[in-house]
Design a protein around this motif. Structure first.
Motif, short mmCIF file in Angstrom:
data_model
loop_
_atom_site.label_atom_id
_atom_site.label_comp_id
_atom_site.label_asym_id
_atom_site.label_seq_id
_atom_site.Cartn_x
_atom_site.Cartn_y
_atom_site.Cartn_z
N ASN A 366 -20.76 -56.64 19.11
CA ASN A 366 -21.15 -57.60 17.75
C ASN A 366 -21.58 -58.83 18.35
O ASN A 366 -22.51 -59.46 17.70
CB ASN A 366 -19.81 -57.24 16.89
N THR A 370 -25.54 -57.85 18.17
CA THR A 370 -25.91 -57.49 16.74
C THR A 370 -25.90 -58.82 15.92
O THR A 370 -26.89 -59.11 15.18
CB THR A 370 -24.65 -56.70 16.17
N CYS A 493 -20.06 -59.97 11.37
CA CYS A 493 -20.53 -61.17 11.81
C CYS A 493 -19.80 -62.29 11.44
O CYS A 493 -19.62 -62.47 10.28
CB CYS A 493 -22.01 -61.37 11.50
#
Length: 512
Positions: A366, A370, A493
Motif C-alpha cells: 500500500n 498503491t 492510504c
C-alpha cells in the motif's frame, strides 16, 4: 506503398534486415529469432564507452562512420557481486515458501558478459507493413538501480514489434556505483544522463528504422519506472518523448536520495578499496585512485552486504540540476501518463528479504505502490496531463513464484505476458494468460501511438472524481480486463509524499 512492397519483398527473399546508416555508423542487423518479419538491430552504441577518463563521468555522444555488426547484444553494464549464501535465519529469507519447479525454469538466467563499454541500444522494427512512421516504445529496465540489462530474455522486443505495428527500443544504462556513484567531485545521476542521451539518439535516428520521432514513449518497470518518472521532471521543457508508462514505481514511492547519504556510500567503497575516504586531504585524489582501479578491484571491495534490494542504496540523487529537493510544486513534462502496479508486489520481495509478518507486506504494497501511485496520478491530472490507471492481477500457473503463501500477481509478474516471452518449457501459458498478454501489448502500443487519447478505447482516463470506473483491473479473476472505481483500493492510504523522503504517516484526524 512502393517502398513498403520493396521492403517486404527483400525481407521475404533475404530474410534479414537492411543496413541502416545512423549517426553511429552503418548498422547491419538481421531477422529476429521467432519473428522472421521483424528486423532486429542489437548492441548499437549511442555513447562513447565510459572507460578510462570517462569513468564516473556523464556520457559522451558516439558518432562514427564505421560498420556495426548489430546481430548480438552488447555487454551488460557492470553488475554488483552477489552476496554469499548465509545460514543466519535472522536475515535469510524463509525456506518454506513452496517454490515450484516451474518458477526455477521461468526465472533461471544465464550469467551475461558485463563491461563498462555497455552504452548500447537495441531496435526491433517491421517497416515493410503498417504505418510509414510508427510510434516508438523505449524500454527502461529495472533492478533497484543496482543491476539490470537489456540482454534478459524477458525483455526481447520482437513480439511487441511483430504484433502491434510499433518500433521497440531497449537501452542499457549504468547502474550501481558506476551509474549513481555519489562522488562529490564528479557530476551525479549518470544513469539518468545515459537515458537522456539514448533518447536523443532515438530522436535523431529512429526515422531510418521506420519510427516516428514525434511519437516516442518511455516505458519502464520498477527502477525503470522510477527512471521514467525522474526523467519526466528532469527534462520538462524538452522531454523529446510524449508518453510515460510507469509500471510499479514512482518518485513518491521510491524517492530521490540525498547527497549526504550517497557521499557516505561512495566513501564507504573508496575506503574499502584503499583509495581514501571523506577525511582525505585531496578528494580529487580519491577519485583519481578510483579511476585507476580495475572493475574487479572495485567489485572486490563492493561489500555486497551494503547493497540490499530494498531500500536500494543507489539511484537518483538530489543535485538540483536533474533531481530536485522538492517535487510537490514541480511541473513534469507534458504528455500522457499510464501508471499502475501489481496486486501483490510483495510476492517477489518475500524471496529477497528477511521474513516478515503479513501486515508488514500489506503495508509494503500500500505505502510504496498503491498510495504512492495515486498521489502521482492526481498530480499528473492536476497539471493537465491525461492519465490512466491500472492494477495487474494476473496469477498464472507457469509464473507462480511461491505457494505458501501464494505469490499472486507479484512485482515483475506482468513482464513476461507483456513481452510475450513467458517460458513455456514446463508449463504452457493458459488461454487467459495469452489473452492478457495480447491486451497488454495492444493497450501499451495504442498508448504509444497517441498518448493523449490512445487508451480511450481500452478504458477511461482517470478523473479527479475517483468514484468513476476508471481503474483497469487487468487479469482480475482470469478475465482480460474489468473496470472498477478509480479509488477502489485507496481507502488504505494514510501517508504523505514529497518525492525526496520516505512516505510519512498522515496525522490522525478525529471525526466526531
Amino acid at each position: 506503398m512502393k517502398l513498403k512492397a520493396t521492403l517486404s519483398l527483400l525481407q521475404a527473399i533475404i530474410g534479414f534486415s537492411l543496413p541502416v546508416q545512423t549517426t553511429s555508423g552503418l548498422v547491419v542487423g538481421h531477422a529476429a529469432s521467432d519473428a522472421f518479419e521483424v528486423s532486429e538491430y542489437l548492441g548499437v552504441p549511442y555513447a562513447v564507452p565510459p572507460i578510462g577518463s570517462l569513468r564516473f563521468q556523464p556520457p559522451v555522444r558516439y558518432t562514427g562512420n564505421g560498420t556495426h555488426n548489430a546481430t548480438t547484444f552488447g555487454p551488460s553494464c557492470i553488475q554488483p557481486p552477489v552476496a554469499p549464501p548465509t545460514n543466519d535465519t535472522n536475515h535469510a529469507p524463509p525456506q518454506d515458501l513452496g517454490v515450484p519447479p516451474s518458477a526455477t525454469a521461468a526465472f533461471a538466467s544465464e550469467v551475461y558478459p558485463a563491461n563498462e563499454d555497455c552504452l548500447t541500444l537495441n531496435i526491433w522494427t517491421k517497416p515493410q507493413i503498417g504505418e510509414e512512421k510508427k510510434a516508438v516504445l523505449v524500454w527502461v529496465y529495472g533492478g533497484a538501480y543496482v543491476s539490470g540489462s537489456t540482454r534478459l530474455p524477458t525483455y526481447r522486443g520482437q513480439f511487441i514489434a511483430e504484433q502491434t505495428d510499433v518500433v521497440v527500443v531497449s537501452i542499457n544504462y549504468r547502474v550501481n556505483i558506476f551509474g549513481f556513484p555519489g562522488n562529490p567531485t564528479t557530476p551525479a545521476n549518470l544513469g539518468l544522463r545515459d537515458l537522456r542521451m539514448s533518447i536523443e539518439w532515438v530522436r535523431d535516428n529512429i526515422k531510418l528504422f521506420g519510427g516516428d520521432p514525434e511519437r516516442i514513449t518511455l516505458f519502464g518497470q520498477s527502477a525503470g519506472a522510477g527512471m521514467v518518472d525522474f526523467y519526466s521532471f528532469a527534462y520538462p521543457d524538452d522531454p523529446i518523448v510524449s508518453g510515460f508508462i510507469e509500471m510499479s514505481a514512482t518518485i513518491y514511492g521510491f524517492p530521490a536520495l540525498t547527497e549526504a547519504e550517497t557521499n557516505d556510500r561512495w566513501f564507504h567503497v573508496t575506503n574499502l578499496i584503499g583509495c581514501g575516504n571523506a577525511t582525505s586531504d585531496d578528494l580529487d585524489a580519491v577519485t583519481n585512485c578510483m579511476m585507476r582501479k580495475t572493475v574487479d578491484e572495485i567489485l572486490a571491495g563492493y561489500d555486497p552486504a551494503s547493497v540490499p534490494i530494498t531500500p536500494s542504496p543507489y539511484g537518483p540523487v538530489i543535485d538540483n540540476e536533474l533531481v530536485f529537493s522538492s517535487y510537490m510544486n514541480r511541473t513534469a513534462a507534458r504528455g500522457g501518463y499510464l501508471i499502475g502496479n501489481t496486486e501483490n508486489e510483495a510476492g517477489l520481495f518475500k524471496l529477497l528479504q528477511a521474513p516478515q509478518n503479513e501486515s508488514y507486506w500489506t503495508d509494503f504494497n500500500n505505502r510504496l505502490y498503491t498510495c504512492a501511485n495515486i498521489f502521482r496520478i492526481k498530480q499528473s491530472v492536476a497539471q493537465g496531463n491525461p492519465a490512466w490507471r491500472y492494477r495487474y492481477f494476473g496469477d498464472f500457473p507457469n509464473l507462480v513464484l511461491t505457494t505458501t503463501p501464494p505469490s499472486g500477481a507479484y512485482h515483475t509478474a506482468e513482464l513476461g505476458p507483456l513481452f510475450d516471452t513467458v517460458n513455456q518449457s514446463l508449463l504452457a501459458s493458459t488461454p487467459a494468460e495469452v489473452s492478457v498478454g495480447i491486451y497488454l501489448r495492444n493497450a501499451w502500443s495504442s498508448f504509444a501511438k497517441d498518448p493523449q487519447r490512445g487508451l480511450d478505447s481500452f478504458w477511461p482516463r482517470y478523473s479527479e472524481n475517483g468514484t468513476e470506473r476508471t481503474l483497469a483491473r487487468i487479469g482480475f479473476h482470469n478475465k482480460t480486463v474489468s473496470l472498477a472505481p478509480g479509488n477502489m483500493y485507496d481507502n488504505v492510504c494514510r501517508w504523505s509524499y514529497d518525492g525526496v523522503s520516505a512516505p510519512a504517516p498522515l496525522p490522525y484526524i478525529h471525526s466526531s
